[in-house]
Design an enzyme around this catalytic site. Structure first.
Site, short mmCIF file in Angstrom:
data_model
loop_
_atom_site.label_atom_id
_atom_site.label_comp_id
_atom_site.label_asym_id
_atom_site.label_seq_id
_atom_site.Cartn_x
_atom_site.Cartn_y
_atom_site.Cartn_z
N ASP A 152 0.83 -1.21 0.00
CA ASP A 152 0.00 0.00 0.00
C ASP A 152 0.87 1.26 0.00
OD1 ASP A 152 -2.31 1.53 0.16
OD2 ASP A 152 -3.13 0.42 1.86
N ASP B 270 -10.95 1.87 -2.84
CA ASP B 270 -11.49 1.62 -1.50
C ASP B 270 -13.01 1.69 -1.52
OD1 ASP B 270 -9.12 1.14 -0.25
OD2 ASP B 270 -8.87 3.17 0.53
C1 GLA Z 1 -5.73 1.88 2.28
C2 GLA Z 1 -6.15 0.71 1.43
C3 GLA Z 1 -7.16 -0.13 2.15
C4 GLA Z 1 -6.56 -0.60 3.47
C5 GLA Z 1 -6.09 0.58 4.28
C6 GLA Z 1 -5.31 0.13 5.50
O1 GLA Z 1 -6.76 2.77 2.46
O2 GLA Z 1 -6.67 1.15 0.20
O3 GLA Z 1 -7.56 -1.23 1.39
O4 GLA Z 1 -5.51 -1.49 3.20
O5 GLA Z 1 -5.23 1.42 3.52
O6 GLA Z 1 -4.83 1.19 6.26
#
Ligand code: GLA
Length: 684
Positions: free
Chosen positions: A442, A505
């Protein structure tokens, strides 16, 4: 397919297209054709006129790689500064080499050489271009695009996707009447403009001439589409020159990211097919496992027992991979105000949440027949972490100023060799100490305060690719997912090192249909992760039934993100049925076709095909005004092969040409209605 040279004319041919340019008597590379297949012996280089003393030959000539300087006022690909302060470049043809790819050499006698590379992609109806700048004397590059393309028409329509966090990949169509610039300046994440351009005039999914170009780079990018004064449209793609400076010593060289370019006379769907072919050629061909991810279920409140409870349920519904998301490491606990300023950088397992390490969880996951995956955010550090205390100088930071936190974290300067070494060693250790098959990588904030190091916009991404490649080399078979606050890191550069991408997300099943459609313009379904999550959805606050949610996520690479420990037995059984159905459909979901909805009702249609058959997903978000049916004409079938399918509770067998020419009637009723129709090729 292949490359041929006739005198000073060059032809780069795919199965159905030709790309032609020639050296002018001034030594400039003049673009002549990009479209259907032609023979070089027929090419006529019509004379170019200087229209007036304001329209001189260097500007009028559509050049393959125009540089800054002299009479060139449209977009140029290369701008440099010489040690004497001079900035005029004068690149002229200086020979070529033809081996696997064509390399055309341009030279400026003041001490710069540029090699333009042209490659025909094996088995894919596309070409790839990039440039290498060689410094014979010390220079500073101030702009360096990968390629420029010329389309011999005005009044074209530009297609791209734009958006923001939670709303990635929204398809945008705009007329090109002057100059359009699509760019990213955020360094590590870019939800805003994806680095590609699709140009057309009155095209549909299945008709009309379409040109597409996509850049393989995950950092700051710039795509310029400009209607020139001379009846043409130029398109330039490359690293963004905003705030860029790359210093080269004498003898150094700089290689740009590549651009993949394709043309079709038959509309957007075949264009997308070619881009998908290219994407698949970069990807690990193994089918992606159905995954369970804990993020929406637990957020940071990860514990060994809690994850084990989820793992039992995940296995029960048929998940093949169990991924622990954020929260398992360091002191990663939100503060009373919800902020989180600790954990990132400290990649040791939290002894409070996992008293005996990750092993007990991983063992259970394996006993349940699943593989194990883990979330990391290696480019980042929290200010309260041990790593930051030990290495406060490892972050991007303007001298004399406080660093800028975003999501409570800073960005590590990956261009620093010690930082690269730390990240590589950390991941190597994590994967050596634990049996991990999947890494979700990420990156949750953009870069800022890069200070004097104006090459880090490029170097950071180069280091990212190097690290992922190196860790994969040491741990073959481990799949890596690219995530940057959702879909902020999706492009052909990312796909050349990562295996999966987290698309957004936003897990609302209806919003996802738009996001998936935008994504499908260029990128292949195999890499597109989509999860079924709980309702009401955290973002839309909408409650959509389980079938629609599953069907929506099944249009990509299926994942489940629900809190399975609170799911009813009825829903768990239904989920297991959907997962099983998905596994049976997965082999048929190879090619992804962008169907048009010919009905005035808001049907959303997704179709996939493979040599063994096809799958059609139909969605009706809202029934309106006594809705009617829609007739869906399939694509990608063998015209003379026969296919068995069920429609309106009856089994039928029909030939591919019938299904593609006449099609089938689909009639959904109600709100958030959806269905899947499977077409199996029948052996003769
Ligand atoms: C980002 C990612 C999510 C999750 C969060 C965790 O927002 O897109 O899928 O992994 O971080 O903090």
């Amino acid at each position: 397919m292949g490359i041929d040279v006739a005198g000073s004319t060059f032809g780069i041919h795919t199965d159905t297209t030709s790309y032609v340019f020639a050296v002018t008597d001034q030594g400039l590379l003049r673009h002549l054709h990009w479209g259907g297949r032609i023979d070089l012996s027929d090419v006529i280089a019509e004379p170019l006129w200087e229209l007036s003393t304001n329209d001189l030959i260097q500007d009028v000539t559509p050049q393959e790689y125009p540089c800054h300087g002299r009479f060139r006022y449209n977009e140029h690909c290369l701008a440099i500064k010489f040690a004497d302060g001079g900035r005029e470049l004068d690149l002229r043809y200086a020979g070529h080499d033809l081996a696997a790819d064509l390399v055309v050499h341009l030279h400026d006698e003041k001490g710069v050489r540029v090699d333009l590379h042209y490659e025909v992609l094996e088995g894919i109806d596309a070409i790839r271009r990039w440039a290498v700048v060689h410094a014979e004397v010390p220079v500073r590059i101030e702009a360096v695009a990968s390629a420029q393309f010329h389309i011999p028409f005005r009044d074209l329509e530009l297609r791209n996707v734009a958006g923001r966090w939670g709303a990635e990949f929204q398809e945008v169509v705009q007329p090109v009447s002057s100059k359009v610039v699509l760019e990213s300046r955020r360094g590590v994440s870019n939800h805003h403009h994806n680095p590609f351009a699709v140009l057309s005039r009155q095209a549909t999914e299945t008709s009309g001439r379409v040109w597409g170009m996509a850049l393989a780079f995950s950092g700051n990018t710039k795509t310029v589409v400009e209607q020139t004064q001379y009846g043409q449209t130029l398109v330039q793609l490359g690293i963004n020159d905003a705030d860029l400076a790359i210093s080269l010593a004498a003898g150094d060289s700089f290689t740009t990211p590549a651009v993949v370019a394709t043309y079709t006379p038959d509309g957007f769907d075949p264009l997308s097919q070619t881009f998908h072919d290219y994407g698949r050629s970069l990807l690990n061909p193994a089918p992606r496992p159905v995954l369970y991810n804990s993020w929406e279920a637990t957020n940071f409140a990860v514990t060994c027992d809690g994850q084990i409870a989820l793992a039992h349920r995940a296995a029960q519904i048929g998940a093949e991979l169990f991924v622990v998301d954020d929260g398992w490491f360091g002191r990663r606990n939100p503060e009373p105000n919800g902020g989180i300023t600790d954990g990132l950088g400290d990649w040791w397992v939290d002894p409070v949440k996992f008293p005996d390490g990750l092993k007990p969880l991983i063992d259970v996951v394996h006993e349940l027949g699943m593989s194990f995956g883990i979330w990391v955010e290696p480019e980042m550090v929290n200010p309260r972490s041990d790593l930051y205390a030990a290495h406060p100088d490892w972050i991007y930071r303007e001298p004399g100023r406080d660093p800028d936190p975003a999501r409570g974290q800073y960005v590590l300067n990956l261009a620093v060799p010690a930082v690269q070494e730390f990240v590589t060693t950390m991941l190597d250790g994590l994967l050596s100490d634990n049996d991990i098959a999947y890494v979700k990588w990420d990156a949750n904030r953009p870069m800022s305060q890069v200070g004097a190091a104006r090459d880090v916009w490029y170097r950071h991404i180069e280091a990212l690719y190097t690290i992922v490649r190196e860790v994969k080399r040491r741990h073959p078979g481990v799949l890596f997912e690219a995530c940057a606050s959702g879909g902020g890191r999706i492009d052909f550069g990312a796909l050349s090192v990562f295996d999966d991408v987290w698309t957004s997300d936003n897990t609302d099943a209806l919003d996802r249909l738009d996001i998936h459609r935008g994504y499908s313009l260029v990128y292949p379904p195999q890499a597109m992760r989509a999860w079924v999550t709980d309702v009401p959805n955290f973002l839309s606050q909408r409650s959509i039934g389980l079938a629609f949610r599953f069907h929506s996520a099944m249009t990509g690479s299926l994942g489940i993100g629900c809190n399975l420990t609170t799911m009813s037995d009825v829903d768990l059984r239904a989920a297991a049925t959907f997962v099983q159905q998905y596994k049976q459909l997965r082999p048929l979901m190879h090619r992804w076709h962008r169907l048009e909805n010919p009905s005035s009702n808001d049907y959303r249609l997704f179709q996939y095909s493979s040599p063994a058959g096809a799958v059609l997903f139909a969605f009706l978000p809202a029934s309106r005004l006594g809705h009617t049916s829609t007739t869906v004409r399939l694509r990608g079938l063998e015209p003379t092969a026969r296919y068995r399918f069920e429609l309106d509770w009856q089994t039928h067998v029909a030939r591919g040409d019938y299904l593609m020419q006449r099609g089938v009637r689909v009639w959904l009723q109600g709100d958030y209605a959806s269905t899947i129709i499977r077409f199996d090729r029948v052996e003769d």
